[in-house]
Design a protein around this motif. Structure first.
Motif, short mmCIF file in Angstrom:
data_model
loop_
_atom_site.label_atom_id
_atom_site.label_comp_id
_atom_site.label_asym_id
_atom_site.label_seq_id
_atom_site.Cartn_x
_atom_site.Cartn_y
_atom_site.Cartn_z
N ARG A 152 41.28 -30.11 -41.67
CA ARG A 152 41.84 -29.31 -40.56
C ARG A 152 43.34 -29.13 -40.72
NH1 ARG A 152 40.20 -32.26 -35.49
NH2 ARG A 152 41.53 -30.71 -34.51
N VAL A 153 43.94 -30.00 -41.51
CA VAL A 153 45.39 -29.90 -41.75
C VAL A 153 45.62 -29.87 -43.25
CG1 VAL A 153 47.63 -30.86 -41.13
CG2 VAL A 153 45.59 -31.59 -39.89
N LEU A 154 46.39 -28.90 -43.70
CA LEU A 154 46.65 -28.77 -45.13
C LEU A 154 48.14 -28.96 -45.39
CD1 LEU A 154 45.40 -28.01 -47.90
CD2 LEU A 154 46.06 -25.64 -47.42
N PHE A 155 48.45 -29.90 -46.28
CA PHE A 155 49.84 -30.13 -46.68
C PHE A 155 50.07 -29.52 -48.06
CE2 PHE A 155 49.11 -33.38 -43.56
CZ PHE A 155 50.32 -33.46 -42.88
N LEU A 156 51.07 -28.69 -48.14
CA LEU A 156 51.43 -28.08 -49.42
C LEU A 156 52.85 -28.54 -49.77
CD1 LEU A 156 50.28 -24.54 -48.30
CD2 LEU A 156 49.29 -25.70 -50.28
N ASP A 157 52.94 -29.38 -50.81
CA ASP A 157 54.25 -29.92 -51.15
C ASP A 157 54.90 -29.04 -52.22
OD1 ASP A 157 56.44 -31.54 -51.20
OD2 ASP A 157 55.42 -33.33 -51.98
N GLU A 158 55.89 -28.29 -51.82
CA GLU A 158 56.61 -27.36 -52.70
C GLU A 158 55.65 -26.48 -53.50
OE1 GLU A 158 60.27 -27.87 -53.79
OE2 GLU A 158 60.67 -29.67 -52.61
N PRO A 159 54.86 -25.68 -52.79
CA PRO A 159 53.81 -24.92 -53.48
C PRO A 159 54.37 -23.87 -54.44
CG PRO A 159 53.99 -24.21 -51.20
CD PRO A 159 54.84 -25.44 -51.34
N THR A 160 55.61 -23.49 -54.28
CA THR A 160 56.12 -22.41 -55.14
C THR A 160 57.33 -22.83 -55.95
OG1 THR A 160 57.58 -21.48 -53.47
CG2 THR A 160 55.31 -20.68 -53.47
N ALA A 161 57.59 -24.14 -56.04
CA ALA A 161 58.72 -24.57 -56.86
C ALA A 161 58.44 -24.19 -58.32
CB ALA A 161 58.93 -26.08 -56.73
N LEU A 170 54.11 -27.03 -45.00
CA LEU A 170 54.57 -26.88 -46.38
C LEU A 170 56.00 -27.32 -46.48
CD1 LEU A 170 56.44 -23.99 -46.80
CD2 LEU A 170 54.29 -23.14 -45.91
N THR A 171 56.35 -27.83 -47.64
CA THR A 171 57.75 -28.20 -47.86
C THR A 171 58.35 -27.18 -48.83
OG1 THR A 171 57.43 -29.53 -49.84
CG2 THR A 171 57.12 -30.64 -47.72
N THR A 172 59.62 -26.96 -48.68
CA THR A 172 60.28 -26.01 -49.56
C THR A 172 61.78 -26.27 -49.54
OG1 THR A 172 60.58 -23.65 -50.04
CG2 THR A 172 60.48 -24.26 -47.72
N HIS A 173 62.47 -25.85 -50.60
CA HIS A 173 63.92 -25.84 -50.50
C HIS A 173 64.45 -24.41 -50.53
CE1 HIS A 173 63.08 -26.80 -54.81
NE2 HIS A 173 63.90 -25.79 -55.00
N TYR A 174 63.53 -23.44 -50.33
CA TYR A 174 63.94 -22.04 -50.25
C TYR A 174 63.97 -21.59 -48.79
CZ TYR A 174 62.43 -22.05 -55.15
OH TYR A 174 62.25 -22.34 -56.47
N ILE A 175 65.14 -21.23 -48.29
CA ILE A 175 65.24 -20.75 -46.91
C ILE A 175 64.35 -19.53 -46.70
CG2 ILE A 175 66.78 -19.74 -45.17
CD1 ILE A 175 69.02 -21.47 -46.29
#
Ligand code: ADP
Ligand code: MG
Length: 309
Positions: free
Chosen positions: A154-163, A189-194
């Motif tokens: 039910r919850v999906l974590f995406l860790d830097e999916p597009t790094a 999701l985590t990202t370092h892209y604003i």
């Protein structure tokens, strides 16, 4: 909307003494896309690892769907799909078997109908018999998502999916995430892209140095990002904002020695030129002018600077 993940006062200090999280509290709403935005080393992966039960918190509590992630680990973990930052696939295995196996790991009975739906949804159905090693980087990332979805989380974590992914694949990923949300999956999701956070998220959390700096609706955040303040230091003191300048968003500084003008950098006009000529027309003599970005933008600028090599 109710909260599907609740994190309270979470602290994590690794063996060796690095404190990666400092009393983090966070509520994740059912059905939302939450982007955790922060530079490398901010603690994003550690936070996800603690929620998913991969990493043991030093203190604090986490519940997923009401289940404590330590006391009730299995029930909590069953609700979670995790797409890790690193690609960790068996190269000689086929796509279909990779995803099937993953479902089995969660103790779920085989369901090829479900796996077909997942693979179709991720445009991988045509590749079901291909070996993982024969896939492009973008497809491998989608296989990771298929694995994470194989046990119906039910919850999906995406860790830097597009790094490290090129621009086209990044957009592809954004579309995929939007579709998953449409099916009712809560996504973090985590990202370092604003711009990635801006493109995908309903809410954005900014994390830096193990602290959540803020969590806010994207729309509100983007509006605040555009705000700037100009402090106009005056030669003489004023007791109030002159009547002729009332149409501007002006505040009088504490000692009457300055006027503070707030304006929108994203608007068509800032109004600065007109304001300055109107000040002159009022006979107000200026000593100095400073502009300041909103505190939020300060945070972002700080993040970007830390991110630089
Ligand atoms: N297994 C580990 N052992 C010790 N320190 C770690 C470990 N994993 C991460 N760290 C440290 O914790 C901090 C946060 O790392 P991480 O959660 O990976 O940040 P992010 O995902 O935001 O880049 C960093 O200082 C990192 O070096
Ligand atoms: Mg990380």
């Amino acid at each position: 909307m109710s909260d599907i993940v609740v994190v309270r006062d979470l602290e994590k200090t690794y063996e060796g003494g690095v404190t990666a999280l400092r009393r983090v509290s966070l509520d994740i709403r059912q059905g939302e896309i939450l982007a955790l935005l922060g530079p490398n080393g901010a603690g994003k992966t550690t936070l996800i690892s603690c929620i998913c039960g991969i990493s043991q918190p030093t203190s604090g509590t986490i519940t997923v769907g009401g289940h404590d992630t330590i006391a009730d680990y299995r029930a909590a973990r069953a609700l979670i799909g995790l797409v890790p930052q690193e690609i960790n696939l068996e190269p000689f295995e086929t796509v279909m078997n990779t995803v099937r196996f993953s479902r089995g790991l969660f103790g779920k009975g085989s369901d090829d109908g479900l796996i077909e739906r997942v693979l179709r949804q991720l445009s991988l159905w045509d590749k079901r018999d291909a070996k993982v090693m024969a896939l492009s980087g973008g497809m491998k990332r989608r296989v990771l998502i298929a694995k994470a979805l194989s046990h119906e989380p039910r919850v999906l974590f995406l860790d830097e999916p597009t790094a490290g992914v090129d621009v086209e694949l990044r957009r592809d990923m954004w579309d995929t995430v939007a579709r998953l949300k449409g099916e009712g999956v809560t996504i973090i999701l985590t990202t370092h892209y604003i711009e990635e956070a801006e493109a995908m998220a309903d809410r954005i959390g900014v994390i830096a140095k193990g602290d959540i700096q803020l969590v806010e609706d994207k729309e509100t955040l983007m509006r605040r990002l555009g705000q700037k303040q100009m402090t106009i230091e005056l030669h003489d003191t004023l007791s109030e904002v002159p009547a002729g300048l009332e149409r501007y968003d002006l505040a009088l500084g504490e000692d009457g020695h300055s006027l503070i003008y707030s304006y929108d950098t994203q608007g068509a006009r800032t109004g600065i030129t007109k304001l300055l000529s109107d000040l002159a027309a009022e006979g107000i003599v200026l000593r100095d002018i400073q502009t300041r970005q909103s505190s939020l933008e300060d945070i972002f600028v700080g993040l970007v600077r830390e991110d630089a090599p």
